[in-house]
Design an enzyme around this catalytic site. Structure first.
Site, PDB file in Angstrom:
ATOM      1  N   LYS A   1      -7.962  51.155  32.195  1.00 40.95           N
ATOM      2  CA  LYS A   1      -7.451  50.377  33.334  1.00 40.95           C
ATOM      3  C   LYS A   1      -5.962  50.615  33.568  1.00 40.95           C
ATOM      4  O   LYS A   1      -5.483  50.538  34.690  1.00 40.95           O
ATOM      5  CB  LYS A   1      -7.695  48.882  33.098  1.00 40.95           C
ATOM      6  CG  LYS A   1      -9.153  48.482  33.222  1.00 40.95           C
ATOM      7  CD  LYS A   1      -9.311  46.981  33.060  1.00 40.95           C
ATOM      8  CE  LYS A   1     -10.768  46.574  33.220  1.00 40.95           C
ATOM      9  NZ  LYS A   1     -10.942  45.107  33.060  1.00 40.95           N
TER      10      LYS A   1
ATOM     11  N   ASP B   1      16.968  43.644  44.991  1.00 42.23           N
ATOM     12  CA  ASP B   1      16.489  42.622  44.055  1.00 42.23           C
ATOM     13  C   ASP B   1      17.414  42.504  42.845  1.00 42.23           C
ATOM     14  O   ASP B   1      17.626  41.414  42.311  1.00 42.23           O
ATOM     15  CB  ASP B   1      15.058  42.931  43.608  1.00 42.23           C
ATOM     16  CG  ASP B   1      14.042  42.651  44.711  1.00 42.23           C
ATOM     17  OD1 ASP B   1      14.370  41.856  45.616  1.00 42.23           O
ATOM     18  OD2 ASP B   1      12.940  43.220  44.679  1.00 42.23           O
TER      19      ASP B   1
ATOM     20  N   ASP C   1      15.775  36.650  39.054  1.00 37.49           N
ATOM     21  CA  ASP C   1      15.480  36.429  40.467  1.00 37.49           C
ATOM     22  C   ASP C   1      14.060  36.877  40.785  1.00 37.49           C
ATOM     23  O   ASP C   1      13.601  37.908  40.284  1.00 37.49           O
ATOM     24  CB  ASP C   1      16.468  37.218  41.330  1.00 37.49           C
ATOM     25  CG  ASP C   1      16.331  36.905  42.812  1.00 37.49           C
ATOM     26  OD1 ASP C   1      16.326  35.719  43.154  1.00 37.49           O
ATOM     27  OD2 ASP C   1      16.226  37.847  43.612  1.00 37.49           O
TER      28      ASP C   1
ATOM     29  N   HIS D   1     -20.869  48.474  27.596  1.00 36.17           N
ATOM     30  CA  HIS D   1     -20.498  49.896  27.503  1.00 36.17           C
ATOM     31  C   HIS D   1     -21.192  50.487  26.273  1.00 36.17           C
ATOM     32  O   HIS D   1     -20.790  50.209  25.142  1.00 36.17           O
ATOM     33  CB  HIS D   1     -18.978  50.055  27.362  1.00 36.17           C
ATOM     34  CG  HIS D   1     -18.201  49.530  28.524  1.00 36.17           C
ATOM     35  ND1 HIS D   1     -18.208  50.119  29.768  1.00 36.17           N
ATOM     36  CD2 HIS D   1     -17.396  48.445  28.631  1.00 36.17           C
ATOM     37  CE1 HIS D   1     -17.439  49.434  30.591  1.00 36.17           C
ATOM     38  NE2 HIS D   1     -16.939  48.406  29.920  1.00 36.17           N
TER      39      HIS D   1
END
Length: 468
Positions: free
Chosen positions: A46, A452, A110, A37
């Site tokens: 990102k 969940d 979980d 770059h």
């Protein structure tokens, strides 16, 4: 490293410098003719959640710059906790502490279907103190909070890898991203352990228990377990005073040294394992769980099935159908627990099925249970205000029983997930002592806020059994 030569450490050695240090030389393996770059050119960030979409630097950036330079490495062995008693099994000490501790909490973790990992913190009475998804990791740096959505990052990386395989392009590495995520997760859980004076309960994946829809696959989850055990085996908070409990010179040992998963057993210090059977599909208020097999086989078997119900009726005041039954008349699985229940056709359910009009792809449809029952009974000339149980048993139509069993299966379906959507809620068909039906969309923070979360909550509640 600094503590090795610190005066406090030298007074009473905790960190010991060992012999046999080594020096390695690594030659440069990359030769860039131009920067990855160039300076003063904008680069897309990102992290999708950051408000700053581009960054610009006044200097050149080179990808994997460390491999473009010759390097020397100095490896030094250090013994931590030099004067420890070398107790290989701390489980008896932990168990003695649990027996006498009054302020103990339980952290249930979980592997979710919509979430990479879900955490629920409860007290010994089962009250939820904190519940949250670990899809996103929030960190603070120089007074600012940064959020990273690892669920999206990992999903996107998997898509890119799949496309790269098809196009025979270079496959991007996903290993470092997963390890980076797990290290952040382990850090968060260790913070909770200290904050809530808690034990940790995980689902036992060594019991032949398999679930294929989890976002975190078995190999990665086991790496998470090992990283958590290793971290809790020697836990230091560098922000604390060195002599404070958990500080640099008074580290905490909360698990046994990891040897292998086969030798791990059901406990490693404050880390416990429990069977995760049906944890996400149990009504967290009444404890109801579906133990029926509602698959159609023959007309005679369907008749026998419905003849075992105590009563089947339509409640005109509430505008729903009610099924009274005793599990003892159907199965032995409920032995030792509550067996008598009344299931009601309350609310909507989500039906997932293959749609021929969409090239047989899976799709979801929202079903109003009471309307479906009414339509079925109307189509077969059954008066809903008559003796419904007798009317059902007297039917001789395969189509009738197939549809009736299908609607009953949906009535018993507590977890409802919409394909390619964030819709994922719990709806119980059983009323509590106040006549209320648990629904995760309107229950508030005192109960699991999604399916969940319910899994993590019930894993934690099994931890209460362990404590008892």
């Amino acid at each position: 490293w600094k503590a090795l030569f610190d005066e406090d450490n030298l007074k009473d050695v905790v960190y010991k410098l060992n012999g046999e240090a080594e020096i390695f030389y690594r030659k440069a393996s990359l030769d860039y003719t131009k920067p990855t770059h160039p300076a003063n050119q904008p680069i897309k960030n990102k992290n999708q959640l950051t408000t700053k979409k581009e960054s610009c630097f006044t200097y050149d950036l080179i990808k994997d710059k460390r491999y473009t330079q010759n390097k020397y490495f100095f490896h030094v062995p250090i013994t931590l906790n030099f004067k420890s008693r070398n107790e290989e099994n701390i489980n008896p000490l932990v168990n003695d502490y649990i027996r006498t501790s009054e302020e103990l909490h339980i952290i249930g973790i979980d592997r979710g279907e919509r979430h990479l990992l879900y955490v629920s913190v409860i007290d010994l009475k089962g009250n939820i103190k904190k519940q949250f998804s670990l899809n996103e990791i929030i960190n603070e740096y120089r007074g600012r909070h940064y959020t990273t959505n690892y669920h999206s990052l990992l999903e996107q990386r998997e898509i890119e890898r799949m496309e790269a395989r098809k196009d025979w392009k270079k496959i991007e590495n996903i290993k470092d991203l997963k390890e980076g995520y797990l290290s952040q997760v382990v850090h968060k859980i260790c913070q909770l352990v200290i904050e809530y004076n808690a034990i940790v309960v995980l689902e036992d994946l060594n019991m032949g228990f398999k679930r294929g829809r989890q976002k975190v696959e078995l190999a990665v989850y086991q790496k998470f377990e090992k990283m958590l055990i290793d971290k809790l085996n020697y836990l230091v908070d560098k922000n604390k005073h060195p002599y404070e409990m958990g500080g640099l010179l008074k580290a905490l040992q909360l698990t046994n040294k990891f040897i292998s998963f086969t030798k791990l057993g059901k406990q490693s210090g404050i880390l416990f394992y429990t069977q995760a059977w049906n944890t996400s599909k149990i009504d967290p208020v009444t404890g109801f769980v579906n133990l029926f097999d509602t698959r159609y086989e023959t007309i005679d078997k369907a008749k026998q099935f419905f003849s075992r119900f105590d009563d089947i009726r339509f409640n005109n005041k509430k505008n729903w159908f009610e099924f009274d039954f005793d599990y003892n008349n159907f199965t032995n699985k409920a032995r030792g627990s509550i067996t008598k229940w009344t299931v009601c056709s309350v609310g909507d359910r989500i039906k997932s099925h293959r749609d021929p009009s969409q090239n047989n792809h899976w799709t979801s449809t929202r079903i109003c249970l009471t309307s479906e029952f009414k339509n079925l009974f109307d189509n077969f000339d059954i008066n809903i205000n008559s003796n419904l149980k007798d009317a059902i048993v007297n039917q001789n139509s395969k189509e009738f029983f197939e549809k009736l069993l299908n609607i009953l299966r949906l009535t018993l379906q507590i977890r409802n997930s919409e394909i390619k959507s964030q819709v994922d809620y719990m709806q119980s068909p059983v009323a509590d002592e106040n006549g209320c039906f648990y629904n995760s969309e309107v229950c508030g923070n005192s109960l699991p806020e999604n399916a969940d979360a319910n899994g993590a909550y019930n894993v934690a509640r099994k931890g209460i059994w362990i404590v008892q």
